[in-house]
Design a protein around this motif. Structure first.
Motif, PDB file in Angstrom:
ATOM      1  N   ALA A  70     -24.916  98.295  75.529  1.00 42.40           N
ATOM      2  CA  ALA A  70     -25.687  97.038  77.087  1.00 42.40           C
ATOM      3  C   ALA A  70     -26.429  96.981  76.247  1.00 42.40           C
ATOM      4  O   ALA A  70     -27.727  97.864  75.659  1.00 42.40           O
ATOM      5  CB  ALA A  70     -25.231  98.206  78.150  1.00 42.40           C
ATOM      6  N   PHE A  71     -27.061  95.971  77.273  1.00 41.88           N
ATOM      7  CA  PHE A  71     -28.297  95.442  77.152  1.00 41.88           C
ATOM      8  C   PHE A  71     -28.884  95.238  78.570  1.00 41.88           C
ATOM      9  O   PHE A  71     -28.106  95.104  78.906  1.00 41.88           O
ATOM     10  CB  PHE A  71     -28.573  94.670  75.883  1.00 41.88           C
ATOM     11  N   VAL A  72     -30.216  95.895  78.477  1.00 42.54           N
ATOM     12  CA  VAL A  72     -30.238  95.552  80.510  1.00 42.54           C
ATOM     13  C   VAL A  72     -31.625  94.688  79.816  1.00 42.54           C
ATOM     14  O   VAL A  72     -32.671  95.384  79.126  1.00 42.54           O
ATOM     15  CB  VAL A  72     -30.536  97.008  80.823  1.00 42.54           C
ATOM     16  N   ALA A  73     -32.314  93.379  80.296  1.00 42.58           N
ATOM     17  CA  ALA A  73     -33.113  92.266  80.543  1.00 42.58           C
ATOM     18  C   ALA A  73     -33.997  92.095  81.882  1.00 42.58           C
ATOM     19  O   ALA A  73     -32.762  91.940  83.127  1.00 42.58           O
ATOM     20  CB  ALA A  73     -33.441  91.963  79.887  1.00 42.58           C
ATOM     21  N   ALA A  74     -35.237  92.487  81.457  1.00 41.11           N
ATOM     22  CA  ALA A  74     -35.181  92.612  83.208  1.00 41.11           C
ATOM     23  C   ALA A  74     -35.851  91.127  83.725  1.00 41.11           C
ATOM     24  O   ALA A  74     -35.892  89.941  82.569  1.00 41.11           O
ATOM     25  CB  ALA A  74     -37.280  93.502  83.179  1.00 41.11           C
ATOM     26  N   VAL A  75     -35.727  90.521  85.199  1.00 44.43           N
ATOM     27  CA  VAL A  75     -35.046  89.067  84.948  1.00 44.43           C
ATOM     28  C   VAL A  75     -36.909  88.397  84.975  1.00 44.43           C
ATOM     29  O   VAL A  75     -36.985  86.847  84.848  1.00 44.43           O
ATOM     30  CB  VAL A  75     -34.382  89.054  86.488  1.00 44.43           C
ATOM     31  N   GLU A  79     -39.146  91.867  78.319  1.00 43.05           N
ATOM     32  CA  GLU A  79     -38.227  93.613  78.244  1.00 43.05           C
ATOM     33  C   GLU A  79     -37.562  93.342  78.404  1.00 43.05           C
ATOM     34  O   GLU A  79     -36.095  93.007  79.031  1.00 43.05           O
ATOM     35  CB  GLU A  79     -39.262  94.195  78.735  1.00 43.05           C
ATOM     36  N   TYR A  80     -37.139  94.636  77.654  1.00 41.61           N
ATOM     37  CA  TYR A  80     -35.084  94.663  77.741  1.00 41.61           C
ATOM     38  C   TYR A  80     -34.997  95.921  77.319  1.00 41.61           C
ATOM     39  O   TYR A  80     -35.367  96.587  76.422  1.00 41.61           O
ATOM     40  CB  TYR A  80     -34.406  93.659  77.082  1.00 41.61           C
ATOM     41  N   ARG A  81     -33.729  96.013  77.139  1.00 43.99           N
ATOM     42  CA  ARG A  81     -33.609  98.204  76.377  1.00 43.99           C
ATOM     43  C   ARG A  81     -32.038  97.982  76.786  1.00 43.99           C
ATOM     44  O   ARG A  81     -31.495  96.907  76.291  1.00 43.99           O
ATOM     45  CB  ARG A  81     -33.353  98.607  78.412  1.00 43.99           C
ATOM     46  N   ARG A  95     -36.345 100.428  73.506  1.00 41.44           N
ATOM     47  CA  ARG A  95     -37.158  99.469  74.310  1.00 41.44           C
ATOM     48  C   ARG A  95     -37.737  99.155  73.655  1.00 41.44           C
ATOM     49  O   ARG A  95     -38.515  98.736  72.686  1.00 41.44           O
ATOM     50  CB  ARG A  95     -38.175 100.554  75.588  1.00 41.44           C
ATOM     51  N   PHE A  96     -37.819  97.606  73.636  1.00 37.84           N
ATOM     52  CA  PHE A  96     -37.666  95.659  73.325  1.00 37.84           C
ATOM     53  C   PHE A  96     -38.632  94.933  74.033  1.00 37.84           C
ATOM     54  O   PHE A  96     -38.970  95.471  75.760  1.00 37.84           O
ATOM     55  CB  PHE A  96     -36.735  95.118  72.816  1.00 37.84           C
ATOM     56  N   THR A  97     -40.032  95.192  74.011  1.00 28.13           N
ATOM     57  CA  THR A  97     -41.100  94.108  74.955  1.00 28.13           C
ATOM     58  C   THR A  97     -41.014  92.772  74.790  1.00 28.13           C
ATOM     59  O   THR A  97     -41.443  92.198  75.462  1.00 28.13           O
ATOM     60  CB  THR A  97     -42.222  94.764  73.657  1.00 28.13           C
TER      61      THR A  97
END
Length: 184
Positions: A70-75, A79-81, A95-97
């Motif tokens: 699962a990849f979860v990105a802030a709208v 940044e995403y996980r 965590r990816f910036t």
């Protein structure tokens, strides 16, 4: 109790898979702010390589073998996980910036919870991602994926959407599921 949604993953056309007939993922945001996922992988169980059980814990390189992701990105930002869940019981949280820019200093404060079960026609993998692992925004775009290693060693890549000619789960256009939750 918040509603559960079931979504269907699609195999990347560049790398077809005959061992798997379908992958469905049930998604639920819990009242406590966790993300609950249930991957239902259907097909010829003997046609898939399933990693052997191991002690549950963090491990790198899980995507090289059968695993669910699962990849979860802030709208509201880049940044995403990334989360990897292996049938072995191992997991990874990154965590990816920005696109493929991993924060090497990130240490997950808690572990996801996993439950794996073989079925007559494949397997079920349940994963619960604690809210503390998700991006701080309560409005996200999510990509749901699976990597399936066939018995012959071939690898297929499954996702809600494929945004490139070759599989790339990190591609922002593959994060197609909007989720929103009020975070405390």
């Amino acid at each position: 109790m918040p509603a559960t949604r079931e979504l269907i993953l699609r195999c990347h056309p560049a790398l077809p898979c005959v061992a798997v007939s379908a992958i469905a993922v049930s998604v639920q945001l819990t009242e406590g702010g966790d993300l609950a996922l249930c991957y239902d992988v259907r097909g010829a169980a003997d046609g898939m390589r399933i990693p052997a059980p191991r002690v549950s814990g963090a491990s790198d390189g899980l995507w090289r073998h059968t695993c669910c992701e699962a990849f979860v990105a802030a709208v509201d930002g880049p940044e995403y996980r990334e989360f990897n869940f292996s049938p072995s019981g191992e997991w990874a949280a990154y965590r990816f910036t920005a696109y493929r820019e991993r924060d090497a200093g990130f240490v997950p404060p808690v572990a996801p919870q996993l439950d794996f079960r073989h079925t007559a026609d494949g397997f079920h993998l349940h994963a619960r991602i604690p809210g503390a692992l998700l991006p701080p925004s309560g409005a996200w775009q999510v990509g749901l994926n699976a990597v399936i290693e066939a018995a012959d060693g071939a690898t297929s890549y499954w996702a809600l959407a494929h945004a490139a000619a070759q599989p790339d789960f990190h591609h922002p256009q593959s994060f197609t599921l909007p989720l929103n939750i009020a975070k405390p």
